[in-house]
Design a protein around this motif. Structure first.
Motif, PDB file in Angstrom:
ATOM      1  N   ASP A 214       0.846  -1.192   0.000  1.00  0.00           N
ATOM      2  CA  ASP A 214       0.000   0.000   0.000  1.00  0.00           C
ATOM      3  C   ASP A 214       0.880   1.239   0.000  1.00  0.00           C
ATOM      4  OD1 ASP A 214      -2.142  -1.749   0.344  1.00  0.00           O
ATOM      5  OD2 ASP A 214      -1.969  -1.654   2.528  1.00  0.00           O
ATOM      6  N   LEU A 215       0.282   2.325  -0.422  1.00  0.00           N
ATOM      7  CA  LEU A 215       1.001   3.605  -0.336  1.00  0.00           C
ATOM      8  C   LEU A 215       0.548   4.315   0.931  1.00  0.00           C
ATOM      9  CD1 LEU A 215       3.008   5.407  -1.944  1.00  0.00           C
ATOM     10  CD2 LEU A 215       1.021   6.741  -2.595  1.00  0.00           C
ATOM     11  N   GLU A 216       1.513   4.457   1.839  1.00  0.00           N
ATOM     12  CA  GLU A 216       1.186   5.129   3.098  1.00  0.00           C
ATOM     13  C   GLU A 216       1.709   6.557   3.043  1.00  0.00           C
ATOM     14  OE1 GLU A 216       1.624   3.347   7.390  1.00  0.00           O
ATOM     15  OE2 GLU A 216       3.352   4.602   6.968  1.00  0.00           O
ATOM     16  N   ILE A 217       0.932   7.476   3.555  1.00  0.00           N
ATOM     17  CA  ILE A 217       1.401   8.859   3.568  1.00  0.00           C
ATOM     18  C   ILE A 217       1.425   9.397   4.988  1.00  0.00           C
ATOM     19  CG2 ILE A 217       0.670   9.388   1.234  1.00  0.00           C
ATOM     20  CD1 ILE A 217      -1.719  10.835   2.498  1.00  0.00           C
ATOM     21  N   ASN A 218       2.378  10.294   5.218  1.00  0.00           N
ATOM     22  CA  ASN A 218       2.473  10.952   6.513  1.00  0.00           C
ATOM     23  C   ASN A 218       2.233  12.441   6.316  1.00  0.00           C
ATOM     24  OD1 ASN A 218       3.174  12.036   8.974  1.00  0.00           O
ATOM     25  ND2 ASN A 218       4.798  10.541   9.306  1.00  0.00           N
ATOM     26  N   PRO A 219       1.028  12.908   6.709  1.00  0.00           N
ATOM     27  CA  PRO A 219       0.633  14.279   6.396  1.00  0.00           C
ATOM     28  C   PRO A 219       1.600  15.329   6.950  1.00  0.00           C
ATOM     29  CG  PRO A 219      -1.120  13.109   7.554  1.00  0.00           C
ATOM     30  CD  PRO A 219       0.030  12.184   7.493  1.00  0.00           C
ATOM     31  N   SER A 220       2.316  14.989   8.034  1.00  0.00           N
ATOM     32  CA  SER A 220       3.164  16.028   8.618  1.00  0.00           C
ATOM     33  C   SER A 220       4.355  16.366   7.724  1.00  0.00           C
ATOM     34  CB  SER A 220       3.628  15.615  10.011  1.00  0.00           C
ATOM     35  OG  SER A 220       4.251  14.369   9.972  1.00  0.00           O
ATOM     36  N   PHE A 221       4.644  15.520   6.757  1.00  0.00           N
ATOM     37  CA  PHE A 221       5.762  15.817   5.867  1.00  0.00           C
ATOM     38  C   PHE A 221       5.310  16.402   4.521  1.00  0.00           C
ATOM     39  CE2 PHE A 221       7.769  12.302   8.384  1.00  0.00           C
ATOM     40  CZ  PHE A 221       8.598  13.156   9.091  1.00  0.00           C
ATOM     41  N   ILE A 222       4.008  16.520   4.357  1.00  0.00           N
ATOM     42  CA  ILE A 222       3.510  17.021   3.081  1.00  0.00           C
ATOM     43  C   ILE A 222       3.327  18.531   3.189  1.00  0.00           C
ATOM     44  CG2 ILE A 222       1.617  16.942   1.440  1.00  0.00           C
ATOM     45  CD1 ILE A 222       1.192  14.036   2.406  1.00  0.00           C
TER      46      ILE A 222
ATOM     47  N   ASP B 112     -10.052  10.835  -1.383  1.00  0.00           N
ATOM     48  CA  ASP B 112      -9.552   9.816  -0.451  1.00  0.00           C
ATOM     49  C   ASP B 112      -8.635  10.437   0.585  1.00  0.00           C
ATOM     50  OD1 ASP B 112     -10.891   7.878  -1.706  1.00  0.00           O
ATOM     51  OD2 ASP B 112      -9.164   6.905  -2.638  1.00  0.00           O
ATOM     52  N   PHE B 113      -7.791  11.363   0.099  1.00  0.00           N
ATOM     53  CA  PHE B 113      -6.811  12.019   0.963  1.00  0.00           C
ATOM     54  C   PHE B 113      -7.498  12.702   2.132  1.00  0.00           C
ATOM     55  CE2 PHE B 113      -4.377  15.879   2.002  1.00  0.00           C
ATOM     56  CZ  PHE B 113      -3.145  15.325   2.301  1.00  0.00           C
ATOM     57  N   TYR B 114      -8.600  13.390   1.843  1.00  0.00           N
ATOM     58  CA  TYR B 114      -9.273  14.111   2.919  1.00  0.00           C
ATOM     59  C   TYR B 114     -10.211  13.227   3.724  1.00  0.00           C
ATOM     60  CZ  TYR B 114      -7.151  18.282   1.075  1.00  0.00           C
ATOM     61  OH  TYR B 114      -6.230  19.192   0.681  1.00  0.00           O
ATOM     62  N   VAL B 115     -10.871  12.306   3.027  1.00  0.00           N
ATOM     63  CA  VAL B 115     -11.822  11.437   3.736  1.00  0.00           C
ATOM     64  C   VAL B 115     -11.087  10.565   4.742  1.00  0.00           C
ATOM     65  CG1 VAL B 115     -13.353   9.457   3.482  1.00  0.00           C
ATOM     66  CG2 VAL B 115     -13.580  11.415   1.947  1.00  0.00           C
TER      67      VAL B 115
ATOM     68  N   PRO C  66       0.277   8.619  10.253  1.00  0.00           N
ATOM     69  CA  PRO C  66       0.302   8.165   8.862  1.00  0.00           C
ATOM     70  C   PRO C  66      -0.917   7.303   8.545  1.00  0.00           C
ATOM     71  CG  PRO C  66       2.090   7.173  10.151  1.00  0.00           C
ATOM     72  CD  PRO C  66       1.227   7.937  11.100  1.00  0.00           C
ATOM     73  N   TYR C  67      -1.341   7.335   7.313  1.00  0.00           N
ATOM     74  CA  TYR C  67      -2.433   6.449   6.916  1.00  0.00           C
ATOM     75  C   TYR C  67      -2.273   6.014   5.465  1.00  0.00           C
ATOM     76  CZ  TYR C  67      -4.475  10.789   5.067  1.00  0.00           C
ATOM     77  OH  TYR C  67      -4.685  11.967   4.395  1.00  0.00           O
ATOM     78  N   ILE C  68      -3.052   4.991   5.101  1.00  0.00           N
ATOM     79  CA  ILE C  68      -2.952   4.411   3.763  1.00  0.00           C
ATOM     80  C   ILE C  68      -3.761   5.247   2.774  1.00  0.00           C
ATOM     81  CG2 ILE C  68      -3.364   2.340   2.387  1.00  0.00           C
ATOM     82  CD1 ILE C  68      -1.399   1.742   4.570  1.00  0.00           C
TER      83      ILE C  68
END
Lengths: 368, 602
Positions: free
Chosen positions: B82-90, B114-117, B127-129
């Motif tokens: 899966d692609l996990e993202i960590n919003p604090s680094f974006i 998806d990013f916001y939901v 972090p979330y998928i």
């Protein structure tokens, strides 16, 4: 003599036993070499770039050569050259505004292909020497000459301030006004000038750029905007504080190694030193800077030549100003202005200019 | 010699010192500040420095596997990327999402929503998928370009895969995200937030066993979020494996007969309580639900009027119809309101004194002179009308309760109880007093009484066990440790012969020429059983013919049986909704199940 409050200096004076056989001050030489070498190590630690370190090392080598050349020159013969060197420096200051390097948002650098350099750095070094030479051309300094130097200084200040480079422009102001003040500018004018500056503070505030205002505001409350303007200060304070007494060790500072400190190899190199070597390292650094400044001042104090006194005095104060302002800004006491830490920060022009400054002061020693 | 000795020169020295002093004072304050930072408050900054670089993250445990009784793998975990993202680094979400969507050739709007939901309800540090189950091409593209994109990382996770899909769905159930309600009911789930937990079936009932334990990892990251190294890892603990009592072969073969039919089947070992087959039809593909994130994707499944998600075997409440008759008979024998041999005339209709409304039997003209054995074999209604009337509800209900009617079977908490009516029940739920006619209807398993297939199976298991009540089980082993048979209640009859007598009658249902399920007679494996035809609606005869046209209103066909009678191996109940007659569609299923299972046992 016994009642003189500053007589403590006497005991630490340089060897004056042989007035005619000039002594070379190894204290100054070795402390400068130590600082520069330490600076190279810290640049490597903070940038992890061997290329950048080698580049800086090259500047160090060139600067050291220039310093030694100047140190062994006869400043009396050089005085005419010093007097007129103002004009090429002034010319470059105008050139940089007309043909700035395209890689930067500010007009500070001239791009010479192989390397870039900062005319303002050159000016802050040329200006005091040239001014001192101008002011001492007569046995007694004329008021007319003083006013002329002040006028020229203000023009240079303006030219640098619109680059914009607030930090260096303040140094330029010091570099031009200190020779005038030291050579005996009347106190009444000095106080009046200071009063005028205080009055015009609101005006200065208005003329500042937004980012400059932001930096000043941030100083008072860096935590208010941790991810924006306050980032630099917050992160560098963390670096200094987390270094503790003995530091995290060379190449082991997480703040600098993991890129939490911006500009860690240039203006913020002090926080890297504090993080990796701790309070102990900082104390040693302060001590070496202390030796250097002290020996430089002694050159001024013991010189009987007015030109030598003005030049070495002004250059010593400027050096101390750089050190104190840079460190204060890194630990959040002063707003962030572009001011490198002498001999340590990455930057070719500044290093070479600083080394040349030392060279000139060393040459003045011959007149002791 | 002083530096001020020469008065004439000292003016410069004096001024140098004056203009040097502000910077010396500044440096002095700077040193005090450094002392303050790195000596007096060093610990605070050390903590901040650590929290800058150190990230604790969870490592999901692998869910336990599920096997059938012959150790055939039923449920496994697929590893997916899966692609996990960590919003604090974006820094700039729009730019970030554009990069990702361009790179993976995905719809920008979809990714953005998806990013916001998916970010809702999470802290900005968590972090979330963002994109699930990347394909190989996407992984290849990402691994080349991800260095340039701050805040995104490929992580592997497990997805639940039920191998035999719909065949096993009613048993296994499915997993889903932990809801707020789940956490409210079980606060311990907070630390499993990123996991999926069982929502139905075995996945739900044994979730805490299958789940395992979270692992933790402390990672060092630079200011761009790039992983530098792992500082410490506490590996996750895989959930325990489960071995079900279900026999996949049996389940498969029986399931094939349910194609296009609605209904349920439960096959249970009477001696041990182990369930060997459990079918509910129509069913669904649990993997569809295992992999979804929002309910939009399964709306059609939920809206299906045949309710494929509904487990008919455990929660379908049907009138037990004629399958209740043996118990009514036993109750009457026990209360001694009738004897085994006593005959009653069945003329096809039953009348209560003072009421001229007839209670009709299913067979026009009736079965003639019937005793209890014949009444069970031929499924005489009139006989049991009379029996129930004499017995009264006060005797009937408590007796049936002993056999498990009106109670959950104990297999899971998520099953229906059925209805075992009593005077009190009717007053409470219907708001009316109990009528004698209600008792009469109940005598043939109609009226208010309902039971779930598993309840019927268990009642017959108790019958086959001669009164020993065994708790049903579907798990044979948990992590290699066998589960124990639970039976703590015994029903004792005043005359033990009655067990044998009822069994003989049930044998007759299959073996006697007049038995209602004579069609499944096979002398090799003897089955005792009972047919049933549950009325969907109580209706008059005239309306009946007309309504038969509407399939959904046709009667349900029931058959329950056990065999081989000499040593009962399996009790099977089969219900085919709207299947009309128990003997034609349901009984052959039971026969098939018992034959297959007996053959297997040998």
């Amino acid at each position: 003599m016994k009642n003189n409050p500053l007589s403590f200096s006497v005991n630490l004076k340089i060897d004056k036993s042989s007035n005619n056989t000039p002594q070379f001050d190894y204290w100054i030489l070795f402390s400068v070499i130590f600082l520069c070498s330490f600076g190279l190590a810290m640049i490597y630690s903070s940038s992890n770039s061997l290329e950048m370190t080698i580049r800086q090392g090259t500047y160090f080598f060139l600067g050291l050569l220039g310093m030694l050349l100047l140190a062994f020159s006869n400043f009396r013969k050089m005085e005419v050259f010093y007097l007129h060197s103002f004009w090429p420096a002034f010319f470059l200051l105008i050139i940089v505004l007309l043909f700035p390097s395209e890689n930067s948002k500010t007009n500070r650098w001239i791009d010479l292909g192989l390397f870039t350099f900062q005319p303002s750095e050159l000016m802050r070094f040329i200006l005091p020497i040239s001014a001192a030479s101008f002011l001492t051309k007569n046995l007694k300094t004329k008021m007319k000459d003083m006013w002329f130097v002040i006028f020229v200084t203000l023009i240079c200040f303006y030219l640098v301030a619109i680059q914009p480079d607030l930090g260096t422009s303040i140094i330029i102001l010091l570099a031009g006004l200190l020779p005038v003040i030291i050579s005996g500018f009347p106190w009444i004018y000095i106080f009046f000038g200071g009063f005028l500056v205080t009055l015009s503070l609101p005006l200065i505030w208005i003329s500042l750029y937004d980012y400059q205002k932001q930096r000043i505001l941030t100083l008072f409350n860096p935590e208010a905007d941790v991810y924006g303007a306050g980032w630099n200060i917050v992160q560098s304070k963390i670096a200094v504080g987390s270094g503790g007494l003995f530091g995290k060790g060379f190449l082991n500072g997480s703040q600098s190694q993991l890129n939490f400190i911006p500009e860690s190899h240039s203006d913020f190199i002090f926080s890297v030193i504090a993080e990796e070597f701790g309070l102990l390292g900082i104390s040693i650094l302060f001590f070496i800077y202390g030796i250097l400044i002290y020996r430089l001042l002694m050159v001024s104090f013991y010189s009987s030549n007015k030109f030598a006194k003005i030049v070495s005095g002004t250059l010593s104060i400027i050096l101390l100003a750089y050190i104190s302002i840079n460190i204060s800004m890194v630990i959040g006491l002063l707003p962030v202005v572009g001011m490198p830490l002498p001999f340590l920060s990455q930057g070719g022009t500044a290093l070479i200019v600083n080394l040349l400054t030392i060279g000139i002061i060393l040459s003045l020693r011959k007149e002791v | 010699m002083s530096i001020f000795e020469n008065k004439k020169d000292s003016i410069e020295t004096y001024r140098i010192i004056v203009f040097l002093s502000p910077f010396l004072i500044l440096l002095f304050f700077a040193f005090l500040q450094i002392l303050n930072l790195s000596y007096f408050n060093s610990n605070i900054y050390k903590t901040q420095s650590d929290s800058n670089r150190l990230y604790q993250s969870k490592i999901a445990p692998q869910r336990g596997f599920i096997f059938d009784t012959k150790n055939t793998l039923l449920v496994e975990n697929n590893i997916q990327q899966d692609l996990e993202i960590n919003p604090s680094f974006i820094e700039n979400p729009r730019v970030f999402l554009k990069q990702i969507s361009d790179l993976l050739d995905l719809n920008f709007e979809k990714i953005e929503s998806d990013f916001y939901v998916r970010a809702t309800g999470k802290s900005s540090q968590e972090p979330y998928i963002l994109i699930k189950d990347l394909n190989e091409q996407q992984i290849a593209k990402l691994s080349v370009n991800l260095k340039k994109i701050k805040g995104a990382e490929i992580v592997s996770s497990f997805s639940r895969n039920v191998i035999h899909k719909d065949i096993m769905a009613p048993v296994i159930g499915y997993v889903g995200n932990i809801s707020r309600e789940d956490i409210f009911n079980n606060p311990e789930l907070t630390k499993f937030k990123s996991l999926k937990i069982g929502k139905t079936g075995v996945e739900k009932d044994f979730d805490s066993i299958l789940r395992g334990n979270m692992g933790y990892r402390i990672q060092e990251r630079d200011s761009y979020g790039k992983l530098i190294r792992n500082i410490s890892i506490e590996p996750p603990l895989k959930g325990k494996d489960l071995k079900l009592s279900i026999d996949l072969d049996l389940q498969k073969k029986l399931f094939s007969d349910f194609k296009g039919r609605k209904g349920a089947l439960v096959a249970i070992e009477p001696r041990t309580g182990l369930i060997r087959a459990l079918i509910s039809s129509p069913t669904y593909d649990p993997n569809l639900l295992n992999s979804i994130n929002d309910y939009e994707e399964v709306k059609s499944l939920l809206a299906d009027k045949d309710s494929p998600l509904f487990n008919r075997a455990l929660s379908g409440q049907y009138p037990p119809a004629s399958t209740l008759k043996p118990f009514v008979g036993m109750a009457a024998l026990e209360a001694e309101t009738i004897s085994w041999e006593k005959r009653i005339v069945d003329s096809g209709e039953y009348f209560v004194e003072g009421d001229d409304r007839p209670y009709k039997g299913w067979k026009e003209g009736g079965h003639g002179n019937v005793d209890m054995k014949k009444a069970i074999i031929e499924s005489s209604d009139v006989y049991f009308y009379a029996l129930a009337y004499d017995l009264t509800i006060n005797n009937l209900s408590p007796f049936l309760e002993k056999f498990g009617y009106g109670k959950q079977s104990g297999l899971t908490e998520n099953e229906a109880k059925g209805i075992l009516p009593s005077r009190k029940w009717k007053l409470g739920y219907i708001g009316e007093a109990w009528f004698k006619g209600d008792t009469i209807n109940m005598g043939i398993g109609q009226g208010y009484i309902t039971a779930t297939p598993i309840q019927i199976a268990l009642a017959y298991a108790t019958l086959a066990n001669r009164g020993e009540i065994v708790k049903p089980r579907i798990i044979e082993k948990i992590g290699g440790v066998s589960t124990e048979k639970v039976s703590n209640l015994n029903i004792s009859l005043s005359d033990n012969q009655n067990w044998k007598r009822i069994e003989e009658a049930l044998l007759g249902v299959v073996e006697a020429s007049n038995g209602t399920a004579n069609n499944i007679y096979d002398r090799n494996i003897r089955i005792a059983g009972k047919t049933g035809t549950a009325q969907v609606k109580s209706i008059g005869e005239t309306e009946y013919k007309f309504l038969r046209e509407d399939e959904s209103l046709r009667d349900h066909a029931l058959f329950v049986g056990y065999g081989p009678v000499e040593d009962p191996k399996l009790v099977v109940v089969a219900i085919i909704e709207n299947g009309e007659s128990g003997s034609t569609v349901a009984a052959p299923l039971v026969r098939k199940a018992i034959n297959l299972y007996s053959k297997n046992e040998k």
